[in-house]
Design an enzyme around this catalytic site. Structure first.
Site, short mmCIF file in Angstrom:
data_model
loop_
_atom_site.label_atom_id
_atom_site.label_comp_id
_atom_site.label_asym_id
_atom_site.label_seq_id
_atom_site.Cartn_x
_atom_site.Cartn_y
_atom_site.Cartn_z
N ASP A 180 0.85 -1.19 0.00
CA ASP A 180 0.00 0.00 0.00
C ASP A 180 0.89 1.24 0.00
OD1 ASP A 180 -1.74 2.21 1.29
OD2 ASP A 180 -3.16 0.58 0.95
N ASN A 206 -13.08 -3.64 2.95
CA ASN A 206 -14.06 -2.57 3.10
C ASN A 206 -15.03 -2.68 1.93
OD1 ASN A 206 -12.70 -1.44 5.36
ND2 ASN A 206 -11.25 -0.47 3.98
N GLN A 224 -14.57 2.09 1.64
CA GLN A 224 -14.03 1.60 0.37
C GLN A 224 -13.79 2.79 -0.54
OE1 GLN A 224 -16.58 -1.05 -1.88
NE2 GLN A 224 -14.90 -1.68 -3.22
N SER A 225 -12.53 3.03 -0.88
CA SER A 225 -12.19 4.19 -1.71
C SER A 225 -11.87 3.79 -3.14
CB SER A 225 -11.04 4.96 -1.09
OG SER A 225 -9.90 4.14 -0.97
N VAL A 226 -11.49 2.55 -3.37
CA VAL A 226 -11.27 2.05 -4.73
C VAL A 226 -12.31 0.95 -4.94
CG1 VAL A 226 -9.67 0.92 -6.31
CG2 VAL A 226 -8.80 2.57 -4.64
N HIS A 233 -10.64 -5.56 -2.71
CA HIS A 233 -9.25 -5.69 -2.29
C HIS A 233 -9.21 -6.09 -0.82
CE1 HIS A 233 -10.41 -1.42 -1.98
NE2 HIS A 233 -9.54 -1.29 -0.98
N HIS A 247 -6.99 -6.12 2.49
CA HIS A 247 -5.85 -5.50 3.16
C HIS A 247 -5.24 -6.54 4.10
CE1 HIS A 247 -7.05 -1.19 2.38
NE2 HIS A 247 -8.24 -1.76 2.28
#
Length: 114
Positions: A30, A87, A94-96, A100, A102
């Site tokens: 990240d 997320n 969740q930003s993307v 995904h 983590h």
């Protein structure tokens, strides 16, 4: 998807510190780590979020997603513990909008997380 950051990493259009490349998933460090070890593990195919996608055809990348997390945790020396986080949606952070996982570790992680 040309507007998805993670799809652009998968295609090689955007550089990333890739730590694993498998048949169904890739993993990279990240760029804004929240722990000493913070690795993103993503499916190569675009899956915007969790929910409504788990079917027989999804089993290969789902299995590889979690087996890769376990292998990377071992390789990173996280035997004392690590956290896996997905997320899902804006309220979860969740930003993307590409599923995904983590992998976080390398320090004491508090609870509750949010």
């Amino acid at each position: 998807m040309t507007d998805c950051l993670f799809c652009r990493i998968v295609s090689g259009e955007i550089e990333a510190d890739i730590v694993h490349e498998g048949a169904e998933v890739i993993a990279f460090r990240d760029i804004n780590p929240q722990a000493p070890t913070h690795i993103q593990i993503i499916p190569r195919r675009h899956v915007p979020k969790v929910g409504g996608f788990v079917a027989e055809q999804d089993s290969a990348w789902l299995v590889e997603l979690f087996s890769t997390a376990a292998d990377l945790a071992r390789a990173e020396g996280l035997e004392a513990g690590f956290r896996l986080v997905i997320n899902n949606g804006p309220l979860a952070g969740q930003s993307v909008h590409h599923v995904h996982l983590h992998l976080l570790g390398g320090r004491q992680l508090g609870w509750p997380p949010g």
